[in-house]
Design a protein around this motif. Structure first.
Motif, PDB file in Angstrom:
ATOM      1  N   ASP A 308       0.826  -1.201   0.000  1.00 44.79           N
ATOM      2  CA  ASP A 308       0.000   0.000   0.000  1.00 44.79           C
ATOM      3  C   ASP A 308       0.864   1.256   0.000  1.00 44.79           C
ATOM      4  O   ASP A 308       0.539   2.261  -0.648  1.00 44.79           O
ATOM      5  CB  ASP A 308      -0.929   0.011   1.216  1.00 44.79           C
ATOM      6  N   GLU A 309       1.988   1.199   0.686  1.00 44.92           N
ATOM      7  CA  GLU A 309       2.879   2.351   0.762  1.00 44.92           C
ATOM      8  C   GLU A 309       3.477   2.671  -0.607  1.00 44.92           C
ATOM      9  O   GLU A 309       3.524   3.838  -1.033  1.00 44.92           O
ATOM     10  CB  GLU A 309       3.996   2.090   1.766  1.00 44.92           C
ATOM     11  N   ILE A 310       3.916   1.637  -1.310  1.00 46.02           N
ATOM     12  CA  ILE A 310       4.488   1.850  -2.636  1.00 46.02           C
ATOM     13  C   ILE A 310       3.421   2.365  -3.597  1.00 46.02           C
ATOM     14  O   ILE A 310       3.654   3.295  -4.375  1.00 46.02           O
ATOM     15  CB  ILE A 310       5.111   0.550  -3.173  1.00 46.02           C
ATOM     16  N   ALA A 311       2.222   1.774  -3.537  1.00 45.96           N
ATOM     17  CA  ALA A 311       1.121   2.206  -4.404  1.00 45.96           C
ATOM     18  C   ALA A 311       0.768   3.662  -4.150  1.00 45.96           C
ATOM     19  O   ALA A 311       0.508   4.432  -5.084  1.00 45.96           O
ATOM     20  CB  ALA A 311      -0.094   1.315  -4.194  1.00 45.96           C
ATOM     21  N   ALA A 312       0.758   4.065  -2.875  1.00 45.74           N
ATOM     22  CA  ALA A 312       0.464   5.458  -2.538  1.00 45.74           C
ATOM     23  C   ALA A 312       1.544   6.383  -3.072  1.00 45.74           C
ATOM     24  O   ALA A 312       1.261   7.507  -3.514  1.00 45.74           O
ATOM     25  CB  ALA A 312       0.344   5.603  -1.019  1.00 45.74           C
ATOM     26  N   GLY A 313       2.778   5.905  -3.040  1.00 43.65           N
ATOM     27  CA  GLY A 313       3.874   6.703  -3.592  1.00 43.65           C
ATOM     28  C   GLY A 313       3.717   6.912  -5.084  1.00 43.65           C
ATOM     29  O   GLY A 313       3.957   8.017  -5.597  1.00 43.65           O
ATOM     30  N   PHE A 314       3.300   5.859  -5.808  1.00 42.68           N
ATOM     31  CA  PHE A 314       3.054   5.991  -7.253  1.00 42.68           C
ATOM     32  C   PHE A 314       1.934   6.998  -7.513  1.00 42.68           C
ATOM     33  O   PHE A 314       2.018   7.828  -8.429  1.00 42.68           O
ATOM     34  CB  PHE A 314       2.681   4.643  -7.855  1.00 42.68           C
ATOM     35  N   ALA A 315       0.874   6.911  -6.730  1.00 44.92           N
ATOM     36  CA  ALA A 315      -0.264   7.817  -6.911  1.00 44.92           C
ATOM     37  C   ALA A 315       0.149   9.263  -6.660  1.00 44.92           C
ATOM     38  O   ALA A 315      -0.259  10.182  -7.378  1.00 44.92           O
ATOM     39  CB  ALA A 315      -1.405   7.419  -5.983  1.00 44.92           C
ATOM     40  N   ALA A 316       0.974   9.475  -5.630  1.00 45.76           N
ATOM     41  CA  ALA A 316       1.436  10.827  -5.316  1.00 45.76           C
ATOM     42  C   ALA A 316       2.328  11.367  -6.427  1.00 45.76           C
ATOM     43  O   ALA A 316       2.234  12.553  -6.807  1.00 45.76           O
ATOM     44  CB  ALA A 316       2.185  10.820  -3.993  1.00 45.76           C
ATOM     45  N   GLU A 317       3.178  10.510  -6.965  1.00 44.35           N
ATOM     46  CA  GLU A 317       4.043  10.927  -8.076  1.00 44.35           C
ATOM     47  C   GLU A 317       3.223  11.269  -9.311  1.00 44.35           C
ATOM     48  O   GLU A 317       3.512  12.235 -10.018  1.00 44.35           O
ATOM     49  CB  GLU A 317       5.040   9.815  -8.397  1.00 44.35           C
ATOM     50  N   ALA A 318       2.178  10.470  -9.544  1.00 45.55           N
ATOM     51  CA  ALA A 318       1.303  10.727 -10.688  1.00 45.55           C
ATOM     52  C   ALA A 318       0.603  12.067 -10.543  1.00 45.55           C
ATOM     53  O   ALA A 318       0.493  12.843 -11.499  1.00 45.55           O
ATOM     54  CB  ALA A 318       0.283   9.596 -10.822  1.00 45.55           C
ATOM     55  N   GLU A 319       0.123  12.352  -9.337  1.00 42.60           N
ATOM     56  CA  GLU A 319      -0.558  13.625  -9.092  1.00 42.60           C
ATOM     57  C   GLU A 319       0.404  14.797  -9.283  1.00 42.60           C
ATOM     58  O   GLU A 319       0.045  15.821  -9.882  1.00 42.60           O
ATOM     59  CB  GLU A 319      -1.129  13.637  -7.681  1.00 42.60           C
ATOM     60  N   GLU A 320       1.609  14.663  -8.782  1.00 39.87           N
ATOM     61  CA  GLU A 320       2.597  15.725  -8.931  1.00 39.87           C
ATOM     62  C   GLU A 320       2.930  15.947 -10.410  1.00 39.87           C
ATOM     63  O   GLU A 320       3.057  17.091 -10.870  1.00 39.87           O
ATOM     64  CB  GLU A 320       3.862  15.371  -8.158  1.00 39.87           C
ATOM     65  N   SER A 321       3.066  14.873 -11.170  1.00 38.16           N
ATOM     66  CA  SER A 321       3.353  14.994 -12.601  1.00 38.16           C
ATOM     67  C   SER A 321       2.227  15.717 -13.327  1.00 38.16           C
ATOM     68  O   SER A 321       2.461  16.562 -14.202  1.00 38.16           O
ATOM     69  CB  SER A 321       3.569  13.608 -13.215  1.00 38.16           C
ATOM     70  N   ALA A 322       0.989  15.389 -12.973  1.00 42.69           N
ATOM     71  CA  ALA A 322      -0.167  16.035 -13.595  1.00 42.69           C
ATOM     72  C   ALA A 322      -0.209  17.520 -13.262  1.00 42.69           C
ATOM     73  O   ALA A 322      -0.519  18.360 -14.122  1.00 42.69           O
ATOM     74  CB  ALA A 322      -1.457  15.357 -13.145  1.00 42.69           C
ATOM     75  N   MET A 323       0.107  17.858 -12.020  1.00 40.15           N
ATOM     76  CA  MET A 323       0.093  19.261 -11.623  1.00 40.15           C
ATOM     77  C   MET A 323       1.218  20.046 -12.305  1.00 40.15           C
ATOM     78  O   MET A 323       1.051  21.216 -12.657  1.00 40.15           O
ATOM     79  CB  MET A 323       0.210  19.377 -10.110  1.00 40.15           C
ATOM     80  N   GLN A 324       2.348  19.405 -12.532  1.00 40.39           N
ATOM     81  CA  GLN A 324       3.429  20.055 -13.264  1.00 40.39           C
ATOM     82  C   GLN A 324       3.031  20.295 -14.717  1.00 40.39           C
ATOM     83  O   GLN A 324       3.336  21.348 -15.290  1.00 40.39           O
ATOM     84  CB  GLN A 324       4.694  19.202 -13.197  1.00 40.39           C
ATOM     85  N   MET A 325       2.333  19.323 -15.299  1.00 42.72           N
ATOM     86  CA  MET A 325       1.856  19.493 -16.666  1.00 42.72           C
ATOM     87  C   MET A 325       0.854  20.634 -16.751  1.00 42.72           C
ATOM     88  O   MET A 325       0.892  21.471 -17.659  1.00 42.72           O
ATOM     89  CB  MET A 325       1.222  18.193 -17.180  1.00 42.72           C
ATOM     90  N   ARG A 326      -0.050  20.699 -15.791  1.00 38.90           N
ATOM     91  CA  ARG A 326      -1.051  21.776 -15.754  1.00 38.90           C
ATOM     92  C   ARG A 326      -0.367  23.134 -15.594  1.00 38.90           C
ATOM     93  O   ARG A 326      -0.695  24.090 -16.303  1.00 38.90           O
ATOM     94  CB  ARG A 326      -2.046  21.546 -14.622  1.00 38.90           C
ATOM     95  N   ALA A 327       0.579  23.215 -14.681  1.00 37.55           N
ATOM     96  CA  ALA A 327       1.281  24.484 -14.456  1.00 37.55           C
ATOM     97  C   ALA A 327       2.022  24.926 -15.707  1.00 37.55           C
ATOM     98  O   ALA A 327       2.016  26.114 -16.061  1.00 37.55           O
ATOM     99  CB  ALA A 327       2.248  24.336 -13.281  1.00 37.55           C
ATOM    100  N   ALA A 328       2.657  23.980 -16.378  1.00 38.32           N
ATOM    101  CA  ALA A 328       3.379  24.314 -17.606  1.00 38.32           C
ATOM    102  C   ALA A 328       2.414  24.821 -18.680  1.00 38.32           C
ATOM    103  O   ALA A 328       2.695  25.791 -19.393  1.00 38.32           O
ATOM    104  CB  ALA A 328       4.137  23.094 -18.116  1.00 38.32           C
ATOM    105  N   CYS A 329       1.267  24.185 -18.762  1.00 40.91           N
ATOM    106  CA  CYS A 329       0.261  24.586 -19.752  1.00 40.91           C
ATOM    107  C   CYS A 329      -0.238  26.005 -19.473  1.00 40.91           C
ATOM    108  O   CYS A 329      -0.286  26.849 -20.376  1.00 40.91           O
ATOM    109  CB  CYS A 329      -0.901  23.598 -19.721  1.00 40.91           C
TER     110      CYS A 329
END
Length: 369
Positions: A308-329
């Motif tokens: 669960d810890e690793i899965a949560a880490g993947f989800a957090a990384e995914a969210e951060e990547s999406a927010m970086q994409m949004r900010a860049a846009c």
């Protein structure tokens, strides 16, 4: 280059049933053709593939949201095709060169795209969506099938350079009805171009089902061109990884190769499309049961590798990547419309001047209203 060719030994694998290594229930299965190319894959690598797919699905959802909010002119979703894109792209060498269509967000991710690279083209900003020389990936191609010809041309350049690189081109099932794709395969076979053709059969060419494109598995066309092929479960990331390794081996040994990755487009063709007008909801639910992320997650949890810890880490990384994409846009600065004519020619050109004036009048007509 000599036009004399040795006989080609053509192989065709999985035409009756797509080859796989992980079934929809997340269990390992055996395939004699794919197994040798997956034997050395570690659980750590499988975790990396899952991480990539989780990030990709979140980026894809953010792309749809940005388009719906008026920040992008269009977006081509790839939900459901994560395994086909990540599995194949992660098998490539860094110096192999990719020629994509317009849906390969996952391939961009695997090739090291930066946050703004995903949205620049879809927003209509200046320049390509990324630097092709840095990513070893040609710009996204909106003309159906055109990139296959570009890939073969580049592959012939590889031959002349004496390199062992490979050109890889992606396209959908609908593109196989285009002359460009068939012509590219003829040329690749005739001149033994080191190119891998990857057809992501997502079952729908906009609103037309794949049965309209072919009454027989698409991979079965390749042997007719003298090109060895595999038909693979495109929702099985390990199978896609292994099959691409096989195809790359063929290409580096002097023969083009063809992969049909059988997957499914869960969303619309693009954000300009409404799949509910032509697609049975029951079909969509059937393919949800074959979800590429769920099957790998099930396998890794059963093996005690994914917590669960690793899965949560993947989800957090995914969210951060999406927010970086949004900010860049949102931070992009759009040029004035008339700037599209700048730099077309080095010297003044009367034709461009006339077109600029005509476009200026067109823009002015909106102000009058």
């Amino acid at each position: 280059m000599s036009t004399h060719l040795d006989p080609i030994t053509v192989t065709a694998t999985g035409l009756d049933q797509p080859a796989s290594l992980i079934d929809p229930q997340g269990r390992r299965v055996s395939d004699p053709h794919l197994a040798p190319y997956a034997a050395a894959v570690t659980f750590e690598q499988l975790l990396g593939l899952l991480r990539d797919m989780v990030v990709l699905r979140r980026l894809d959802a953010e792309g749809v949201a940005l388009q719906r909010q008026g920040q992008l002119g269009l977006w081509a979703p790839c939900q459901g095709q994560e395994a086909a894109q990540i599995g194949s792209a992660r098998a490539l060498r860094d110096d192999d060169v990719v020629f994509p269509s317009y849906r390969e967000t996952g391939v961009m991710l695997a090739r090291g795209a930066k946050p703004g690279d995903y949205v620049r083209m879809w927003r209509g900003e200046e320049g390509a969506s990324y630097d092709p020389a840095v990513m070893h990936m040609a710009p996204l191609q909106i003309i159906i099938g055109a990139q296959t010809l570009h890939a073969v041309g580049y592959a012939l350049g590889i031959v002349h350079d004496g390199s062992d690189q490979v050109a890889i081109t992606y396209f959908g099932d609908g593109a196989t009805s285009q002359g460009d794709v068939n012509e590219a395969m003829v040329f690749a076979s005739s001149y033994r171009a080191p190119v891998v053709f990857i057809c992501q059969n997502n079952h729908w060419a906009i609103s037309e089902p794949v049965a309209v494109q072919s009454q027989y598995p698409i991979a079965g066309r390749a042997p007719g061109f003298g090109i060895p092929c595999m038909r693979v479960d495109g929702n099985d990331v390990l199978a896609c990884f292994a099959a691409t390794r096989w195809a790359l081996e063929q290409a580096r040994n002097g023969s083009p190769a063809f992969l049909e990755l059988v997957t499914y487009r869960m969303g619309p063709h693009t954000t300009a499309d409404d799949p509910t007008r032509y697609r049975d909801p029951a079909e969509l639910e059937y393919w949800r049961g074959k979800d590429p992320l769920a099957r790998l997650e099930t396998l890794l949890r059963a093996e005690g590798v994914l917590t669960d810890e690793i899965a949560a880490g993947f989800a957090a990384e995914a969210e951060e990547s999406a927010m970086q994409m949004r900010a860049a846009c949102l931070s992009m600065s759009t040029r004035e419309p008339l700037a599209v004519f700048d730099g077309v020619y080095a010297e003044p050109h009367t034709g461009i001047a006339e077109e600029r004036e005509a476009f200026a009048r067109y823009l002015a007509s909106f102000e009058e209203v």
